[in-house]
Design a protein around this motif. Structure first.
Motif, PDB file in Angstrom:
ATOM      1  N   SER A 131      -2.373  -4.286 -15.230  1.00 53.37           N
ATOM      2  CA  SER A 131      -3.168  -4.012 -14.202  1.00 53.37           C
ATOM      3  C   SER A 131      -2.174  -4.003 -13.121  1.00 53.37           C
ATOM      4  N   VAL A 132      -2.170  -2.779 -12.426  1.00 54.16           N
ATOM      5  CA  VAL A 132      -1.169  -2.943 -11.378  1.00 54.16           C
ATOM      6  C   VAL A 132      -1.789  -3.868 -10.237  1.00 54.16           C
ATOM      7  N   ILE A 133      -3.018  -3.827  -9.909  1.00 56.80           N
ATOM      8  CA  ILE A 133      -3.638  -4.885  -9.042  1.00 56.80           C
ATOM      9  C   ILE A 133      -3.274  -6.303  -9.600  1.00 56.80           C
ATOM     10  N   ASP A 134      -3.338  -6.572 -10.715  1.00 54.46           N
ATOM     11  CA  ASP A 134      -3.197  -8.002 -11.118  1.00 54.46           C
ATOM     12  C   ASP A 134      -1.577  -8.120 -10.850  1.00 54.46           C
TER      13      ASP A 134
ATOM     14  N   GLN B  40      -3.647   0.114 -20.397  1.00 54.89           N
ATOM     15  CA  GLN B  40      -4.654  -0.412 -19.476  1.00 54.89           C
ATOM     16  C   GLN B  40      -4.443  -0.424 -18.190  1.00 54.89           C
ATOM     17  N   SER B  41      -3.461  -0.222 -17.766  1.00 53.98           N
ATOM     18  CA  SER B  41      -2.955   0.144 -16.237  1.00 53.98           C
ATOM     19  C   SER B  41      -3.466   1.370 -15.687  1.00 53.98           C
ATOM     20  N   ILE B 128     -11.197  -6.166  -5.983  1.00 54.05           N
ATOM     21  CA  ILE B 128      -9.722  -6.260  -6.333  1.00 54.05           C
ATOM     22  C   ILE B 128      -9.611  -7.187  -7.555  1.00 54.05           C
ATOM     23  N   MET B 131     -10.592  -5.265 -10.543  1.00 55.08           N
ATOM     24  CA  MET B 131      -9.448  -4.202 -10.980  1.00 55.08           C
ATOM     25  C   MET B 131      -8.455  -5.233 -11.765  1.00 55.08           C
ATOM     26  N   ALA B 132      -8.186  -6.332 -11.261  1.00 54.82           N
ATOM     27  CA  ALA B 132      -7.211  -7.100 -11.486  1.00 54.82           C
ATOM     28  C   ALA B 132      -7.211  -7.388 -13.097  1.00 54.82           C
ATOM     29  N   GLN B 133      -8.587  -7.787 -13.304  1.00 55.82           N
ATOM     30  CA  GLN B 133      -9.044  -8.391 -14.477  1.00 55.82           C
ATOM     31  C   GLN B 133      -9.584  -7.330 -15.511  1.00 55.82           C
TER      32      GLN B 133
END
Lengths: 400, 393
Positions: A131-134, B40-41, B128, B131-133
């Motif tokens: 995940s680019v946000i991660d 996943q990205s 955010i 989205m990260a997880q």
């Protein structure tokens, strides 16, 4: 009173920091938060700056093909330069033999610094974002680069339809450069505090204890900078004076904070102003942070043989070369993490059954070593962007 | 050679490699992981941008609200049918009979899944973080509200809407690039799955596999197919559209991995993007027919394996509970296991046969994931039909 430039102020900060650290180490050690705040602010720049620069740059450069070519050239250049750094480190340590005469015993204390180097599969997986946000949240530079590379290429491919995003990215990059400028007003204080803390907690005594090693390291790094990088500048016909102007600020920040990440935003901005196109800076600089660690490579080769010498273990040239190859592989992809070089070193020493005490000794002077290797890393990466730009046929005209 | 053919070829090669040289095949896992990570990205930006621009573009929260409600009703109906099928298969094949598992150990520790936690997990506290997880449901909730807000303020939101519209287009192209890596990643996935499962799985647990596969086959032939015919969805073209996502879901057993391609293909198929952007992610969380079937069948299997008799009344109550419990399964990984354990514990059935189930899981997982995917592609098509969209033959 004439206005001093920012670089001059940084020097003032460094000098004040050294003086304070030497004169009042107790007080100096309290300054950690000041440098920490500065470093945190700088790290907050990196993810949006990379996204903006890379996406706008790649979408603007127009073709995936061009980016592929740039990528290939970068890798070739990185490999050549780091190999030279490696050889230089090896020759220096074999010539001077700073480890001889020391006595290191293999004892139980080895466990203290034990560390496992990441395996190749792990590094490979870690390069790709889930995940680019991660990745942005955690500051995984390489993952951000991979995402933005594909994202920017997609922008270029769909053209007009992507314009709102490309314009946004472009504006974002500009905004982040201005943001960098604001943060840099803090640089003299942050840098001064970082130096004060280092000097205050380590003192000058450390410099004399292992003087021979430190001297070898610094001389080798200097030879690398003036001999090798200088030769590269001459061959690529890069304007020396202007390059010096552009690179000195990031170099100083890297030197005093020992964090290459801290120097990234300024380095990118200055190299863009120096005349390197956005898509080259945006791609080469962050990938170089993983693959073009000239200073670290030199340090690793020097330090590992030093430990062998100190332990009284004779390494044949063949063994040394194999050790170097291992180091080259394992040292990729760990930039950004302070002290990562030591972890790598510990893992490699263990796999060649060399004593961990060596690492403990090196740990004592690591702050001093880290300053040298980090600043050389940053310098090498600034140069890399210019070299690739020249190789791509760009004239390097200064940008406003 | 086109991509789909390359994918199927690599699946065959991977399966062969996994069965013939399992030791070597297990080294291929990083390839799969790289591919899965890349896919996943895609998901978070694709869904966020798609939903926001979709809702704003569709010109109203009302239409989207209607579509959302229709979808949830449809999902619930499908779940009911699927659970009935599982009950039928479990009682017909009796896959757990004769195993007589008696080894009081190896209880898998899993987090408790309660109603409250499911509900709370659906609502984002930070988009955010979601989205990260990769918290899909939270993303859907946020994007729906955000999109509705864009509609409400109209022209003033135009820059944001245009921005997300562009991101949506970009992410589709991004998906395209990532899919070049699909044959490699999928072949490797097949190889590792087969290497872990091996031939033994098929002979030892034939009855369980047969029960689950035939129930799923019944679902496909006697539920999905008639639904398609009734709604006049061209079956041939539909099959063509889902071939590639199906292969990805089957080989990687990660429904998320197939989502971006599935969305792209269904858009080509003729489902309006706005509908797709809402129904697909929702279905990803709530329309997991294959998983629901697996959960109920596994419960019956595990009870039979430890010789616990479940009378019909108990089974009906179980079904009713699972009707709600199987929702929100996709939100947390390995949740199907959590639900199974939770259900069994609630009825006081010992968990001793659980390790047995885990042994076959890889093989079962392939089929249920791909059935989930088919259902998830079908749902938007059905909803689109009910909204008056016509598909070319």
């Amino acid at each position: 009173m004439p206005r001093l430039s920012l670089t001059a102020w940084i020097f003032v900060g460094m000098a004040a920091g050294i003086a304070l650290g030497a004169a009042a180490p107790e007080v100096a050690r309290q300054l950690t938060p000041v440098s920490a705040i500065f470093l945190r602010l700088i790290k907050s720049i990196i993810a949006p700056l990379l996204f903006g620069t890379l996406v706008a740059g790649i979408a603007g450069s127009g073709s995936v093909k061009a980016m592929g070519r740039i990528g290939l050239k970068s890798i070739v250049y990185f490999e050549i330069v780091t190999t030279i750094a490696l050889v230089l480190g090896l020759s220096a340590v074999n010539l001077v033999k700073p480890g001889e005469g020391m006595r290191l015993e293999r004892t139980a204390a080895e466990a203290a610094v034990s560390a496992k180097p990441p395996d190749l599969a792990g590094i490979l997986e870690h390069t790709f974002p889930s995940s680019v946000i991660d990745a942005m949240a955690k500051g995984e530079v390489l993952q951000i680069v991979v995402f933005c590379f594909l994202f920017g290429a997609a922008c270029a491919a769909i053209g007009e339809k992507a314009r709102p995003v490309v314009e946004f990215a472009d504006a974002l990059a500009e905004v982040m450069f201005r943001y960098t400028k604001y943060v840099m007003y803090l640089a003299p204080v942050g840098v001064g505090a970082a130096i004060a803390v280092t000097v205050g907690s380590k003192g000058f005594a450390v410099l004399f204890g292992l003087g021979k090693l430190i001297l070898t390291m610094y001389v080798a790094q200097a030879i690398f900078v003036f001999g090798v990088l200088g030769a590269v500048i001459a061959v690529a016909r890069i304007p020396v004076r202007r390059f010096y102007e552009a690179a000195k600020e990031p170099f100083l920040i890297a030197f005093s904070t020992a964090s290459s990440e801290a120097a990234l935003p300024v380095a990118m901005e200055n190299m863009e102003r120096f005349g390197v196109p956005k898509h080259i800076v945006g791609f080469v600089m962050p990938t170089g942070y993983s693959f073009n660690l000239d200073g670290t490579t030199l340090y690793l080769s020097l330090a590992s043989v030093f430990v062998a010498q100190a332990a009284g273990v004779e390494l044949t040239l063949g063994q040394q070369v194999i050790m170097m190859l291992t180091l080259m592989l394992t040292s990729k992809g760990v930039a950004g993490v302070p002290r990562a070089a030591l972890v790598i070193l510990a893992g490699t020493l263990a796999s060649f059954s060399l004593p961990m005490e060596g690492v403990a000794v090196l740990l004592g002077i690591d702050a001093v070593m880290d300053m040298a290797r980090t600043s050389v890393n940053v310098l090498g990466n600034c140069l890399a962007t210019a070299v690739i730009a020249r190789w791509e046929g760009h004239p390097l005209t200064p940008q406003p | 050679m086109n991509l789909t053919r390359a994918i199927f070829l690599s699946m065959a090669v991977g399966a062969a490699l996994g069965l013939l040289a399992p030791d070597r095949a297990l080294h291929l896992a990083p390839l799969t992981n790289v591919f899965l990570r890349l896919v996943q990205s895609i998901i978070a930006p694709l869904i966020l941008a798609g939903l926001v621009s979709g809702i704003a573009g569709a010109g109203g929260g009302k239409a989207m609200g209607r579509i959302g409600v229709k979808s949830l009703v449809l999902f619930q109906v499908v779940t009911l049918i699927v659970l009935l099928l599982a009950m039928g298969a479990g009682n017909l094949f009796r896959p757990g009979d004769g195993l007589h598992v008696r080894a009081a150990q190896a209880v898998v520790e899993t987090p408790k899944l309660t109603w409250q936690s499911i509900l709370e997990q659906a609502v984002p506290s930070s988009v955010i973080d979601a989205m990260a997880q990769g918290q899909m449901l939270q993303l859907v909730v946020f994007a729906s509200l955000f999109g509705a807000a864009c509609v409400a303020i109209g022209e003033r939101a135009a820059p944001v809407v245009r921005f997300f519209g562009a991101v949506n287009d970009i992410m589709f192209r991004y998906t395209h690039y990532v899919m070049y890596a699909a044959p490699l990643g999928i072949g490797a996935a097949m190889a590792t799955t087969m290497a872990r499962g091996g031939w033994g799985v098929f002979t030892n647990f034939g009855r369980l596999i047969a029960a689950e596969y035939s129930a799923l086959a019944v679902l496909l032939v006697f539920v999905y197919l008639p639904a398609m015919l009734a709604a006049r969805i061209p079956v041939g073209r539909f099959a063509g559209a889902i071939r590639e996502p199906f292969a990805i879901a089957f080989a990687t057993t990660a429904s998320g991995a197939a989502l971006p391609v599935a969305m792209e293909k269904m858009e080509e198929f003729g489902v309006p993007r706005a509908t797709l952007n809402l129904v697909m992610p929702l279905g990803f969380c709530f329309n997991t027919a294959g998983t629901a079937l697996h959960i109920f069948l596994s419960c019956l299997f595990l009870a039979q394996a430890v010789d616990v008799k479940l009378d019909m009344a108990t089974q009906w109550t179980m079904l009713a509970v699972l009707l709600v419990m199987t929702k929100g399964v996709a939100a947390v990984p390995r949740t199907s296991l959590v639900v199974i354990i939770g259900t069994l514990t609630a009825w006081g059935i010992p968990l001793d046969a659980l390790p047995v189930l885990l042994g076959v899981d890889a093989v079962l997982d392939m089929f249920r994931t791909s059935v989930n995917l088919i259902g998830n592609c079908l749902a938007p098509a059905l909803i689109a039909r009910s909204e008056g969209v016509r598909f070319a033959r």
